[in-house]
Design a protein around this motif. Structure first.
Motif, PDB file in Angstrom:
ATOM      1  N   THR A  79       0.822  -1.210   0.000  1.00 45.13           N
ATOM      2  CA  THR A  79       0.000   0.000   0.000  1.00 45.13           C
ATOM      3  C   THR A  79       0.856   1.260   0.000  1.00 45.13           C
ATOM      4  O   THR A  79       0.630   2.189  -0.791  1.00 45.13           O
ATOM      5  CB  THR A  79      -0.931   0.009   1.223  1.00 45.13           C
ATOM      6  N   MET A  80       1.862   1.295   0.870  1.00 48.41           N
ATOM      7  CA  MET A  80       2.680   2.501   0.954  1.00 48.41           C
ATOM      8  C   MET A  80       3.562   2.685  -0.279  1.00 48.41           C
ATOM      9  O   MET A  80       3.852   3.817  -0.679  1.00 48.41           O
ATOM     10  CB  MET A  80       3.515   2.464   2.234  1.00 48.41           C
ATOM     11  N   SER A  81       3.969   1.598  -0.898  1.00 52.02           N
ATOM     12  CA  SER A  81       4.734   1.724  -2.144  1.00 52.02           C
ATOM     13  C   SER A  81       3.873   2.331  -3.237  1.00 52.02           C
ATOM     14  O   SER A  81       4.337   3.175  -4.022  1.00 52.02           O
ATOM     15  CB  SER A  81       5.254   0.351  -2.581  1.00 52.02           C
ATOM     16  N   LEU A  82       2.598   1.919  -3.305  1.00 46.27           N
ATOM     17  CA  LEU A  82       1.677   2.503  -4.285  1.00 46.27           C
ATOM     18  C   LEU A  82       1.429   3.981  -4.001  1.00 46.27           C
ATOM     19  O   LEU A  82       1.426   4.807  -4.925  1.00 46.27           O
ATOM     20  CB  LEU A  82       0.357   1.727  -4.275  1.00 46.27           C
ATOM     21  N   VAL A  83       1.233   4.313  -2.737  1.00 48.08           N
ATOM     22  CA  VAL A  83       1.000   5.712  -2.362  1.00 48.08           C
ATOM     23  C   VAL A  83       2.201   6.567  -2.736  1.00 48.08           C
ATOM     24  O   VAL A  83       2.060   7.650  -3.329  1.00 48.08           O
ATOM     25  CB  VAL A  83       0.701   5.811  -0.853  1.00 48.08           C
ATOM     26  N   CYS A  84       3.399   6.088  -2.404  1.00 44.95           N
ATOM     27  CA  CYS A  84       4.614   6.854  -2.725  1.00 44.95           C
ATOM     28  C   CYS A  84       4.817   6.959  -4.231  1.00 44.95           C
ATOM     29  O   CYS A  84       5.203   8.022  -4.743  1.00 44.95           O
ATOM     30  CB  CYS A  84       5.835   6.191  -2.083  1.00 44.95           C
ATOM     31  N   VAL A  86       2.551   6.871  -6.723  1.00 46.91           N
ATOM     32  CA  VAL A  86       1.585   7.794  -7.336  1.00 46.91           C
ATOM     33  C   VAL A  86       1.911   9.243  -6.961  1.00 46.91           C
ATOM     34  O   VAL A  86       1.891  10.143  -7.817  1.00 46.91           O
ATOM     35  CB  VAL A  86       0.154   7.429  -6.902  1.00 46.91           C
ATOM     36  N   THR A  87       2.231   9.475  -5.678  1.00 50.89           N
ATOM     37  CA  THR A  87       2.550  10.834  -5.234  1.00 50.89           C
ATOM     38  C   THR A  87       3.808  11.357  -5.914  1.00 50.89           C
ATOM     39  O   THR A  87       3.856  12.509  -6.369  1.00 50.89           O
ATOM     40  CB  THR A  87       2.734  10.864  -3.713  1.00 50.89           C
ATOM     41  N   ALA A  88       4.838  10.517  -5.995  1.00 57.05           N
ATOM     42  CA  ALA A  88       6.094  10.936  -6.632  1.00 57.05           C
ATOM     43  C   ALA A  88       5.890  11.229  -8.114  1.00 57.05           C
ATOM     44  O   ALA A  88       6.471  12.174  -8.656  1.00 57.05           O
ATOM     45  CB  ALA A  88       7.163   9.854  -6.442  1.00 57.05           C
ATOM     46  N   LEU A  89       5.055  10.430  -8.774  1.00 53.84           N
ATOM     47  CA  LEU A  89       4.781  10.660 -10.191  1.00 53.84           C
ATOM     48  C   LEU A  89       4.097  12.003 -10.405  1.00 53.84           C
ATOM     49  O   LEU A  89       4.456  12.768 -11.314  1.00 53.84           O
ATOM     50  CB  LEU A  89       3.930   9.520 -10.745  1.00 53.84           C
ATOM     51  N   LYS A  90       3.111  12.333  -9.554  1.00 56.65           N
ATOM     52  CA  LYS A  90       2.424  13.610  -9.678  1.00 56.65           C
ATOM     53  C   LYS A  90       3.360  14.778  -9.395  1.00 56.65           C
ATOM     54  O   LYS A  90       3.315  15.812 -10.080  1.00 56.65           O
ATOM     55  CB  LYS A  90       1.223  13.654  -8.721  1.00 56.65           C
ATOM     56  N   LEU A  91       4.220  14.617  -8.394  1.00 60.56           N
ATOM     57  CA  LEU A  91       5.170  15.682  -8.076  1.00 60.56           C
ATOM     58  C   LEU A  91       6.169  15.888  -9.207  1.00 60.56           C
ATOM     59  O   LEU A  91       6.495  17.023  -9.567  1.00 60.56           O
ATOM     60  CB  LEU A  91       5.911  15.343  -6.779  1.00 60.56           C
ATOM     61  N   ALA A  92       6.651  14.794  -9.785  1.00 57.17           N
ATOM     62  CA  ALA A  92       7.614  14.907 -10.887  1.00 57.17           C
ATOM     63  C   ALA A  92       6.980  15.585 -12.091  1.00 57.17           C
ATOM     64  O   ALA A  92       7.621  16.415 -12.761  1.00 57.17           O
ATOM     65  CB  ALA A  92       8.136  13.523 -11.258  1.00 57.17           C
ATOM     66  N   ARG A  93       5.730  15.255 -12.387  1.00 60.24           N
ATOM     67  CA  ARG A  93       5.049  15.877 -13.527  1.00 60.24           C
ATOM     68  C   ARG A  93       4.800  17.362 -13.292  1.00 60.24           C
ATOM     69  O   ARG A  93       4.695  18.131 -14.256  1.00 60.24           O
ATOM     70  CB  ARG A  93       3.729  15.152 -13.789  1.00 60.24           C
ATOM     71  N   SER A  94       4.698  17.770 -12.039  1.00 56.78           N
ATOM     72  CA  SER A  94       4.487  19.190 -11.744  1.00 56.78           C
ATOM     73  C   SER A  94       5.804  19.948 -11.599  1.00 56.78           C
ATOM     74  O   SER A  94       5.803  21.117 -11.227  1.00 56.78           O
ATOM     75  CB  SER A  94       3.661  19.347 -10.461  1.00 56.78           C
ATOM     76  N   GLN A 223      16.352  24.026  -2.406  1.00 58.21           N
ATOM     77  CA  GLN A 223      14.995  24.051  -1.870  1.00 58.21           C
ATOM     78  C   GLN A 223      14.016  24.530  -2.923  1.00 58.21           C
ATOM     79  O   GLN A 223      14.252  25.495  -3.625  1.00 58.21           O
ATOM     80  CB  GLN A 223      14.925  24.964  -0.643  1.00 58.21           C
ATOM     81  N   GLU A 224      12.876  23.835  -3.018  1.00 57.51           N
ATOM     82  CA  GLU A 224      11.861  24.210  -3.981  1.00 57.51           C
ATOM     83  C   GLU A 224      10.855  25.142  -3.336  1.00 57.51           C
ATOM     84  O   GLU A 224      10.524  25.002  -2.163  1.00 57.51           O
ATOM     85  CB  GLU A 224      11.154  22.962  -4.509  1.00 57.51           C
ATOM     86  N   PRO A 225      10.325  26.087  -4.058  1.00 53.07           N
ATOM     87  CA  PRO A 225       9.330  26.988  -3.477  1.00 53.07           C
ATOM     88  C   PRO A 225       8.032  26.258  -3.208  1.00 53.07           C
ATOM     89  O   PRO A 225       7.681  25.297  -3.856  1.00 53.07           O
ATOM     90  CB  PRO A 225       9.149  28.053  -4.572  1.00 53.07           C
ATOM     91  N   ALA A 226       7.313  26.745  -2.187  1.00 60.98           N
ATOM     92  CA  ALA A 226       6.011  26.154  -1.863  1.00 60.98           C
ATOM     93  C   ALA A 226       5.038  26.463  -2.972  1.00 60.98           C
ATOM     94  O   ALA A 226       4.997  27.566  -3.512  1.00 60.98           O
ATOM     95  CB  ALA A 226       5.509  26.721  -0.537  1.00 60.98           C
ATOM     96  N   ARG A 227       4.214  25.491  -3.291  1.00 58.23           N
ATOM     97  CA  ARG A 227       3.205  25.669  -4.343  1.00 58.23           C
ATOM     98  C   ARG A 227       1.827  25.493  -3.725  1.00 58.23           C
ATOM     99  O   ARG A 227       1.552  24.471  -3.109  1.00 58.23           O
ATOM    100  CB  ARG A 227       3.428  24.648  -5.468  1.00 58.23           C
ATOM    101  N   PRO A 228       0.961  26.463  -3.901  1.00 61.22           N
ATOM    102  CA  PRO A 228      -0.328  26.419  -3.220  1.00 61.22           C
ATOM    103  C   PRO A 228      -1.140  25.173  -3.518  1.00 61.22           C
ATOM    104  O   PRO A 228      -1.819  24.664  -2.653  1.00 61.22           O
ATOM    105  CB  PRO A 228      -1.033  27.686  -3.718  1.00 61.22           C
ATOM    106  N   ASN A 229      -1.096  24.673  -4.743  1.00 60.95           N
ATOM    107  CA  ASN A 229      -1.939  23.547  -5.124  1.00 60.95           C
ATOM    108  C   ASN A 229      -1.126  22.322  -5.466  1.00 60.95           C
ATOM    109  O   ASN A 229      -1.486  21.543  -6.357  1.00 60.95           O
ATOM    110  CB  ASN A 229      -2.818  23.926  -6.311  1.00 60.95           C
ATOM    111  N   ALA A 230      -0.007  22.116  -4.763  1.00 64.66           N
ATOM    112  CA  ALA A 230       0.809  20.935  -5.025  1.00 64.66           C
ATOM    113  C   ALA A 230       0.035  19.686  -4.650  1.00 64.66           C
ATOM    114  O   ALA A 230      -0.719  19.686  -3.689  1.00 64.66           O
ATOM    115  CB  ALA A 230       2.102  21.007  -4.222  1.00 64.66           C
ATOM    116  N   PRO A 231       0.197  18.592  -5.403  1.00 64.56           N
ATOM    117  CA  PRO A 231      -0.546  17.362  -5.081  1.00 64.56           C
ATOM    118  C   PRO A 231      -0.070  16.758  -3.774  1.00 64.56           C
ATOM    119  O   PRO A 231       1.099  16.840  -3.441  1.00 64.56           O
ATOM    120  CB  PRO A 231      -0.210  16.440  -6.259  1.00 64.56           C
TER     121      PRO A 231
END
Length: 231
Positions: A79-84, A86-94, A223-231
């Protein structure tokens, strides 16, 4: 003499103090974990563990068993591997590739937990002592589900608190992840595969790892800037 030479940058003492305080807290967490690990096989701690387990299992029921099993599933490696992932993929695309790497790095808590279990080598609760919903092989201290979940979901809570601009949403997401971490740890005791001290030790060590990751991620270099609508 260069009249246009810039004056030396003043050190940020407030940031320095925060970093030193964070490092001190991490050291304290690991020291407490070591102390608990050394006491893991003592009769006194076993008495406390049995009492806590009996209190949690005092009023068992089918619906409660199902809820506990649901939460314990949220803390397993798949479960946690899937969560990580999916989250990492969305962050990389953004465009937040560095943060995506940090999210995947939280999964290193899984093999680290296996190493700790081999070193400490504490037996799991037996059906003679507790009500076990199922039998799980391997050693007991520290709980892998509790340790990995506080690193994985805790880092996601840290990202939510750092990146979500809306205060109400930020608070809601962070508290939800905190409750999930707590519920996963309690579920491991309720289903009878871990002692309370297994979960407490996992939370101590996991919180130390989480704090170290958060410090590295929030460092000034890269350091990356904070993004208001980051996934």
């Amino acid at each position: 003499m260069d009249l246009l030479q810039q004056p030396p940058e003043r050190p940020n003492w407030r940031q320095y103090a925060r970093q030193r305080g964070a490092m001190a807290a991490i050291v304290v967490l690991f020291i407490l974990f070591a102390a608990l690990a050394m006491a893991a096989r003592t009769p006194g701690l076993l008495t406390v563990d049995e009492h806590v387990t009996h209190e949690l299992q005092e009023h068992p029921s089918g619906p409660l068993d199902y809820v506990a099993f649901l939460f314990t599933t949220m803390g397993n490696a798949i479960t946690m591997s899937l969560v990580c992932g999916v989250t990492a993929l969305k962050l990389a695309r953004s465009g937040q590739r560095r943060t995506a790497l940090f999210v995947m790095a939280t999964l290193l808590g899984l093999p680290l937990n296996m190493l700790l279990k081999v070193i400490i080598h504490r037996p799991r609760p037996t059906p003679e002592l507790v009500r076990a919903l199922f039998v799980e092989p391997g050693d007991s201290f520290p709980s892998g589900h509790a340790m990995a979940s506080i690193i994985v979901y805790g880092f996601l809570a840290y990202l939510a608190w750092s990146h979500i601009a809306d205060h109400a949403k930020r608070l809601r997401v962070t508290l939800s992840l905190a409750v999930l971490i707590f519920a996963i740890g309690c579920s491991r005791i309720y289903v009878g595969v871990h002692w309370f001290s297994d979960v407490a030790g996992a939370w101590l060590f996991g919180l130390g790892c989480l704090s170290a990751l958060a410090q590295l991620h929030s460092g000034r270099s890269g350091q990356e800037p904070a993004r208001p609508n980051a996934p």
